[in-house]
Scaffold this motif. Structure first.
Motif, mmCIF file in Angstrom:
data_model
loop_
_atom_site.group_PDB
_atom_site.id
_atom_site.type_symbol
_atom_site.label_atom_id
_atom_site.label_comp_id
_atom_site.label_asym_id
_atom_site.label_seq_id
_atom_site.Cartn_x
_atom_site.Cartn_y
_atom_site.Cartn_z
ATOM 1 N N VAL A 174 8.178 1.980 -2.693
ATOM 2 C CA VAL A 174 8.688 2.861 -3.763
ATOM 3 C C VAL A 174 7.559 3.325 -4.679
ATOM 4 O O VAL A 174 7.407 4.528 -4.952
ATOM 5 N N GLY A 176 4.330 3.265 -4.086
ATOM 6 C CA GLY A 176 3.348 4.048 -3.357
ATOM 7 C C GLY A 176 3.757 5.510 -3.284
ATOM 8 O O GLY A 176 2.944 6.409 -3.482
ATOM 9 N N ARG A 177 5.034 5.732 -3.054
ATOM 10 C CA ARG A 177 5.523 7.121 -2.978
ATOM 11 C C ARG A 177 5.516 7.779 -4.352
ATOM 12 O O ARG A 177 5.183 8.956 -4.477
ATOM 13 N N LEU A 178 5.883 7.015 -5.369
ATOM 14 C CA LEU A 178 5.839 7.584 -6.730
ATOM 15 C C LEU A 178 4.408 7.966 -7.093
ATOM 16 O O LEU A 178 4.154 9.016 -7.673
ATOM 17 N N ALA A 180 2.055 8.836 -5.177
ATOM 18 C CA ALA A 180 1.573 9.995 -4.429
ATOM 19 C C ALA A 180 2.290 11.279 -4.845
ATOM 20 O O ALA A 180 1.942 12.357 -4.383
ATOM 21 N N SER A 181 3.284 11.175 -5.731
ATOM 22 C CA SER A 181 4.066 12.357 -6.102
ATOM 23 C C SER A 181 3.514 12.996 -7.380
ATOM 24 O O SER A 181 2.526 12.532 -7.947
ATOM 25 N N PHE A 183 4.716 12.760 -10.193
ATOM 26 C CA PHE A 183 4.834 11.776 -11.271
ATOM 27 C C PHE A 183 3.542 10.957 -11.385
ATOM 28 O O PHE A 183 2.984 10.827 -12.482
#
Lengths: 310, 256
Positions: A174, A176-178, A180-181, A183
């Motif tokens: 979770v 890691g994806r945040l 990379a976004s 945000f």
């Protein structure tokens, strides 16, 4: 692809090692790994606040405590299965974070650090003084039921291991994806230059509030797992020292870098166990090891690359 | 009415009137804001971009009052800026610096980012493409993956402009864009400002390099001691006795 492939292979190896660890290690060391996993959850959630957004939060244990006590109170007095209190613990810690964010997030750097230390102390002292007659004073709360997962009652460190490290895996995915976004990008822009971030069109107040509440809520959910593992919680588990340790894990491992923060959790939570043979000198050796590492690698052992991913 | 209208703007710092009742309009094209050091130029910029609030007066952009809005909201309305002392995100890659400038136009929320929903992935892909195009536009093609801190001074200036353009503004305000540039870099910058204007983006800039100002600006506004003393086309400003006395006269023989 080879540049992206190598970390993926390393991550898979690490995950595979962890999966077989409970079958190879003694129960004592599996229990140590359980503690490391809980610290890893805390460090990953603080990393969002401290490593990504650059907000010097040294009161992270306060939110951990709010979550742990929420889980303990709901499961002992209302009989709610402890793992089902996860959303409530997260919400309670997140709400508390939103409450303190108003005065806290106006501050920067060292001022923020001092105020968050104060928040941590307020929570600890409130727990010691049996806040609202619910926290059991300095004795804390005991008799928290064992966690039940899909009909299985988890008792041994080996069984808890998979619950805790499963939570770490979800957290890594979770966050890691945040990271990379947009945000994560906005948070790192704020960390580097808040005025320029605001001037570039980033809603800095909102991003800071979001990351502070999210990271704190996550610490609250880690608190639920802690309460479920220990079955007894007391204020001494949520002191200033815990906040300092988690802070050190993030900075030592490499602020903003997920593998770095995991490494930091292993070193800071695990090294004192390795030094146990040195008896009373072990914290001294541990402190020296920290100092040497910060001098030799000031950006952390596994820092985040400017251009790369998490 | 001009794209940007300043009406009776005043700002005091302590006992000093940094900006005192300044009114002017910024029509399409390139407008220069000039004046001696301490004339209040950067304060006027900060009042436009919302970094400071005026004591009195209004800022109207595209017929809407934007006085006192937060800086990020002003960016979202279409005014992007650069800073006098370059302010990049040194720990981010060059491309991420540009993408940070595009943030106000992005919609993806936290959940969409965690789940990598198709709309979020499309948005990220599009903004990356647009960001690379901005890098190419300012002459930084191929540098996207480098850390911003590794760029040379002139490249940093251009990256800051690319970051501002990434917000898709109608007006960019550039605070001393030629500061610290050598002659050939300044010439490149003139070309870049003209190409920005050719995209239909209005430019307002502060600059001390008079050669550059006279070359790229279609209109000039002159400030002295926080008060507007002249405004008009460069040729008229060059001959204005008050301006010569206050600024150009003093600057004669002074390369700054």
């Amino acid at each position: 692809m080879s540049r992206r492939g190598a970390p993926a292979v390393a991550a898979a190896l690490f995950a595979a090692l962890l999966c077989i660890a409970p079958f190879l290690l003694s129960t004592y060391w599996v229990d140590v790994l359980d503690s490391v996993g809980l610290y890893a959850l805390l460090a990953l959630s603080l990393n969002l606040i401290l490593g990504e957004a650059g907000l010097y939060d040294m009161g992270h244990a306060a939110f951990f405590a709010v979550g742990a006590y929420t889980a303990a109170i709901l499961s002992t007095s209302l009989g709610i299965p402890v793992l089902l209190t996860l959303p409530a613990s997260g919400c309670a810690a997140g709400l508390f974070a939103a409450l303190v964010a108003l005065p806290v997030l106006r501050l920067r750097g060292d001022y923020l650090l001092i105020v968050t230390i104060g928040v941590g102390e307020i929570v600890r002292i409130a727990l010691v003084n049996d806040a609202f007659g619910l926290t059991g004073g300095s004795n804390g709360i005991f008799g928290i039921p064992r966690p039940v997962l899909l009909g299985w009652r988890l008792r041994t460190p080996e069984q808890l291991f998979f619950l805790i490290w499963g939570a770490v895996a979800v957290t890594v995915l979770v966050f890691g994806r945040l990271s990379a976004s947009r945000f994560g990008r906005a948070l790192r822009a704020i960390r580097d230059d808040e005025v320029a971030a605001e001037g570039s069109g980033i809603d800095t107040a909102r991003a800071k509030l979001t990351v502070f509440v999210l990271g704190s809520a996550w610490a609250g959910m880690a608190g639920t797992l802690f309460a479920a593992k220990m079955t007894v919680i007391s204020p001494e588990s949520f002191g200033f020292w815990e906040s300092v340790l988690v802070f050190a894990m993030v900075l030592l491992g490499g602020a903003g870098s997920i593998p770095g923060v995991l490494l930091g959790a292993f070193l800071v939570a695990g090294l004192p166990e390795l030094f146990r043979g040195l008896a009373s000198a072990r914290m001294l050796v541990f402190g020296l090891a920290l100092m040497v590492m910060m001098v030799v690698r000031p950006r952390g052992l596994w820092p985040r690359r400017a251009g790369g991913g998490p | 009415m001009s794209l940007l209208e300043l009406q009776g703007l005043s700002k005091r710092f302590g006992g000093v009137a940094a900006v005192d009742g300044v009114s002017f309009g910024v029509p399409d094209g390139v407008t220069g804001l000039i004046g001696p050091n301490g004339a209040g130029k950067t304060t006027v910029f900060n009042l436009i971009t919302g970094n400071i609030r005026p004591d009195r007066g209004t800022v109207t952009f595209a017929d809407t009052d934007i006085t006192g809005l937060a800086p990020h909201r002003i960016v979202a309305r279409g005014i992007a800026r650069t800073f006098q002392a370059i302010r990049l995100f040194g720990g981010l890659s060059v491309l991420d610096n540009v993408l940070a400038g595009a943030d106000a136009g992005l919609r993806a929320g936290l959940l969409a980012s965690v789940l990598r929903l198709p709309a979020q992935r499309r948005e990220e892909r599009d903004v990356r493409e647009a960001g690379l195009a901005e890098l190419e536009f300012v002459g930084l093609a191929g540098k996207g993956a480098a850390p911003a801190a590794s760029l040379a001074h002139g490249e940093r200036r251009r990256l800051e402009i690319a970051r501002a353009l990434a917000a898709r503004p109608r007006l960019v305000v550039l605070d001393e864009p030629a500061g610290g540039l050598n002659e050939s870099e300044t010439a490149d910058l003139s070309g870049l400002v003209r190409r920005i204007r050719a995209r239909g983006v209005t430019v307002l800039l502060i600059e001390h390099d008079m050669g550059f100002v006279m070359e790229v600006c279609e209109r000039l506004v002159v400030l002295e001691h926080g008060v507007k003393i002249a405004e008009g086309p460069p040729e008229a400003i060059r001959r204005d006795p008050r301006v010569i006395e206050a600024y150009l006269g003093a600057a004669e023989g002074d390369p700054a």
